[in-house]
Design a protein around this motif. Structure first.
Motif, PDB file in Angstrom:
ATOM      1  N   VAL A  78     -16.849  45.304  -6.782  1.00 10.72           N
ATOM      2  CA  VAL A  78     -18.198  45.653  -6.356  1.00 10.72           C
ATOM      3  C   VAL A  78     -19.092  45.664  -7.592  1.00 10.72           C
ATOM      4  O   VAL A  78     -18.683  46.159  -8.646  1.00 10.72           O
ATOM      5  CB  VAL A  78     -18.200  47.053  -5.687  1.00 10.72           C
ATOM      6  CG1 VAL A  78     -19.598  47.506  -5.339  1.00 10.72           C
ATOM      7  CG2 VAL A  78     -17.316  47.052  -4.456  1.00 10.72           C
ATOM      8  N   PRO A  79     -20.311  45.115  -7.514  1.00  9.05           N
ATOM      9  CA  PRO A  79     -21.210  45.153  -8.672  1.00  9.05           C
ATOM     10  C   PRO A  79     -21.435  46.587  -9.165  1.00  9.05           C
ATOM     11  O   PRO A  79     -21.629  47.497  -8.359  1.00  9.05           O
ATOM     12  CB  PRO A  79     -22.512  44.547  -8.135  1.00  9.05           C
ATOM     13  CG  PRO A  79     -22.072  43.671  -7.000  1.00  9.05           C
ATOM     14  CD  PRO A  79     -20.923  44.409  -6.372  1.00  9.05           C
ATOM     15  N   ARG A  80     -21.369  46.752 -10.486  1.00 12.75           N
ATOM     16  CA  ARG A  80     -21.572  48.052 -11.113  1.00 12.75           C
ATOM     17  C   ARG A  80     -22.821  47.998 -11.989  1.00 12.75           C
ATOM     18  O   ARG A  80     -23.053  47.021 -12.686  1.00 12.75           O
ATOM     19  CB  ARG A  80     -20.348  48.434 -11.944  1.00 12.75           C
ATOM     20  CG  ARG A  80     -19.121  48.667 -11.049  1.00 12.75           C
ATOM     21  CD  ARG A  80     -17.871  48.902 -11.853  1.00 12.75           C
ATOM     22  NE  ARG A  80     -17.480  47.630 -12.472  1.00 12.75           N
ATOM     23  CZ  ARG A  80     -16.714  47.523 -13.554  1.00 12.75           C
ATOM     24  NH1 ARG A  80     -16.263  48.585 -14.167  1.00 12.75           N
ATOM     25  NH2 ARG A  80     -16.410  46.341 -14.040  1.00 12.75           N
ATOM     26  N   ARG A  81     -23.604  49.085 -11.952  1.00 14.77           N
ATOM     27  CA  ARG A  81     -24.885  49.152 -12.662  1.00 14.77           C
ATOM     28  C   ARG A  81     -24.686  49.169 -14.179  1.00 14.77           C
ATOM     29  O   ARG A  81     -23.768  49.799 -14.698  1.00 14.77           O
ATOM     30  CB  ARG A  81     -25.664  50.392 -12.251  1.00 14.77           C
ATOM     31  CG  ARG A  81     -26.994  50.503 -13.002  1.00 14.77           C
ATOM     32  CD  ARG A  81     -27.885  51.579 -12.470  1.00 14.77           C
ATOM     33  NE  ARG A  81     -28.383  51.324 -11.134  1.00 14.77           N
ATOM     34  CZ  ARG A  81     -29.320  50.417 -10.837  1.00 14.77           C
ATOM     35  NH1 ARG A  81     -29.839  49.650 -11.764  1.00 14.77           N
ATOM     36  NH2 ARG A  81     -29.734  50.285  -9.602  1.00 14.77           N
ATOM     37  N   LEU A  82     -25.589  48.444 -14.852  1.00 18.54           N
ATOM     38  CA  LEU A  82     -25.679  48.457 -16.314  1.00 18.54           C
ATOM     39  C   LEU A  82     -27.052  48.980 -16.698  1.00 18.54           C
ATOM     40  O   LEU A  82     -28.049  48.619 -16.077  1.00 18.54           O
ATOM     41  CB  LEU A  82     -25.508  47.040 -16.876  1.00 18.54           C
ATOM     42  CG  LEU A  82     -24.167  46.367 -16.655  1.00 18.54           C
ATOM     43  CD1 LEU A  82     -24.224  44.922 -17.131  1.00 18.54           C
ATOM     44  CD2 LEU A  82     -23.067  47.133 -17.360  1.00 18.54           C
ATOM     45  N   ALA A 121     -21.909  29.458  -8.002  1.00 11.88           N
ATOM     46  CA  ALA A 121     -23.015  30.420  -8.068  1.00 11.88           C
ATOM     47  C   ALA A 121     -22.646  31.695  -7.313  1.00 11.88           C
ATOM     48  O   ALA A 121     -21.859  31.670  -6.362  1.00 11.88           O
ATOM     49  CB  ALA A 121     -24.277  29.803  -7.457  1.00 11.88           C
ATOM     50  N   VAL A 122     -23.221  32.805  -7.755  1.00  9.54           N
ATOM     51  CA  VAL A 122     -23.091  34.080  -7.052  1.00  9.54           C
ATOM     52  C   VAL A 122     -24.093  34.051  -5.901  1.00  9.54           C
ATOM     53  O   VAL A 122     -25.289  33.860  -6.116  1.00  9.54           O
ATOM     54  CB  VAL A 122     -23.392  35.256  -8.006  1.00  9.54           C
ATOM     55  CG1 VAL A 122     -23.420  36.582  -7.255  1.00  9.54           C
ATOM     56  CG2 VAL A 122     -22.383  35.278  -9.149  1.00  9.54           C
ATOM     57  N   SER A 123     -23.611  34.235  -4.688  1.00  7.35           N
ATOM     58  CA  SER A 123     -24.498  34.175  -3.529  1.00  7.35           C
ATOM     59  C   SER A 123     -25.405  35.405  -3.483  1.00  7.35           C
ATOM     60  O   SER A 123     -25.113  36.432  -4.112  1.00  7.35           O
ATOM     61  CB  SER A 123     -23.675  34.103  -2.237  1.00  7.35           C
ATOM     62  OG  SER A 123     -23.022  35.347  -2.017  1.00  7.35           O
ATOM     63  N   ASP A 124     -26.489  35.303  -2.734  1.00  7.52           N
ATOM     64  CA  ASP A 124     -27.375  36.453  -2.541  1.00  7.52           C
ATOM     65  C   ASP A 124     -26.607  37.604  -1.891  1.00  7.52           C
ATOM     66  O   ASP A 124     -26.835  38.770  -2.215  1.00  7.52           O
ATOM     67  CB  ASP A 124     -28.585  36.074  -1.690  1.00  7.52           C
ATOM     68  CG  ASP A 124     -29.552  35.160  -2.428  1.00  7.52           C
ATOM     69  OD1 ASP A 124     -29.479  35.075  -3.676  1.00  7.52           O
ATOM     70  OD2 ASP A 124     -30.380  34.529  -1.760  1.00  7.52           O
ATOM     71  N   GLU A 125     -25.686  37.286  -0.994  1.00 10.76           N
ATOM     72  CA  GLU A 125     -24.874  38.324  -0.349  1.00 10.76           C
ATOM     73  C   GLU A 125     -23.988  39.035  -1.377  1.00 10.76           C
ATOM     74  O   GLU A 125     -23.904  40.265  -1.380  1.00 10.76           O
ATOM     75  CB  GLU A 125     -24.016  37.707   0.751  1.00 10.76           C
ATOM     76  CG  GLU A 125     -23.174  38.723   1.492  1.00 10.76           C
ATOM     77  CD  GLU A 125     -22.301  38.098   2.573  1.00 10.76           C
ATOM     78  OE1 GLU A 125     -21.333  38.765   2.982  1.00 10.76           O
ATOM     79  OE2 GLU A 125     -22.565  36.955   3.002  1.00 10.76           O
ATOM     80  N   GLU A 126     -23.327  38.282  -2.241  1.00 14.76           N
ATOM     81  CA  GLU A 126     -22.482  38.896  -3.290  1.00 14.76           C
ATOM     82  C   GLU A 126     -23.343  39.746  -4.227  1.00 14.76           C
ATOM     83  O   GLU A 126     -22.951  40.852  -4.599  1.00 14.76           O
ATOM     84  CB  GLU A 126     -21.762  37.813  -4.098  1.00 14.76           C
ATOM     85  CG  GLU A 126     -20.679  37.107  -3.341  1.00 14.76           C
ATOM     86  CD  GLU A 126     -20.128  35.908  -4.068  1.00 14.76           C
ATOM     87  OE1 GLU A 126     -18.886  35.795  -4.130  1.00 14.76           O
ATOM     88  OE2 GLU A 126     -20.902  35.086  -4.582  1.00 14.76           O
ATOM     89  N   TYR A 127     -24.505  39.230  -4.612  1.00 16.45           N
ATOM     90  CA  TYR A 127     -25.398  39.971  -5.498  1.00 16.45           C
ATOM     91  C   TYR A 127     -25.876  41.265  -4.842  1.00 16.45           C
ATOM     92  O   TYR A 127     -26.017  42.285  -5.497  1.00 16.45           O
ATOM     93  CB  TYR A 127     -26.604  39.098  -5.877  1.00 16.45           C
ATOM     94  CG  TYR A 127     -27.642  39.820  -6.698  1.00 16.45           C
ATOM     95  CD1 TYR A 127     -27.469  40.023  -8.058  1.00 16.45           C
ATOM     96  CD2 TYR A 127     -28.792  40.326  -6.091  1.00 16.45           C
ATOM     97  CE1 TYR A 127     -28.421  40.696  -8.815  1.00 16.45           C
ATOM     98  CE2 TYR A 127     -29.751  40.996  -6.829  1.00 16.45           C
ATOM     99  CZ  TYR A 127     -29.567  41.182  -8.198  1.00 16.45           C
ATOM    100  OH  TYR A 127     -30.495  41.863  -8.930  1.00 16.45           O
TER     101      TYR A 127
END
Length: 133
Positions: A78-82, A121-127
């Motif tokens: 899961v994307p984690r904040r930086l 590419a990273v999809s908009d959904e993944e992002y």
């Protein structure tokens, strides 16, 4: 004994700030410092929502956020904040992406070791699947 090299003005004076498009989504500005087969070192600025494609570094990657906020995500995670000041170590072989938040630029100083292999590419959904702060 060789002398250390000083690279003036925050970038290699012989290199030009570029706007790569083939391995990034959105507007990204790459300020190259040093590139050879052992290491790629640069300052990279992402505009809001801009991000890398999925990629893997042969010997790992160090990222230090110097301005703004963004995200990092390992494949399957899961994307984690930086945030400004955060440092990330992506171990050798870790497939990941990183980029800016929706409402912020993000500039990071990055050191990629060994060869970089670029993926899709990273999809908009993944992002959009943001995780913890």
């Amino acid at each position: 004994m060789p002398e250390s090299t000083i690279i003036k003005s925050g970038h290699n004076p012989d290199a030009k700030c570029t706007k790569p498009t083939e391995t990034f989504t959105g507007d990204v500005y790459l300020d190259p410092i040093h590139f050879d087969t052992e290491a790629a070192i640069a300052n990279v600025t992402f505009t809001p929502c801009a991000r890398t494609h999925w990629h893997t570094h042969e010997k790992g990657q160090m990222i230090k956020v110097v301005a703004g906020n963004g995200w990092i995500c390992d494949k399957g995670g899961v994307p984690r904040r930086l945030k400004t000041g955060d440092v990330v170590w992506a171990p050798a072989g870790t497939t990941h992406w990183h980029g800016a938040d929706e409402g912020s630029i993000m500039t990071h100083f990055v050191v990629g070791l060994g060869r970089t292999v670029w993926h899709e590419a990273v999809s908009d959904e993944e992002y959009g699947k943001k995780g913890s702060s």
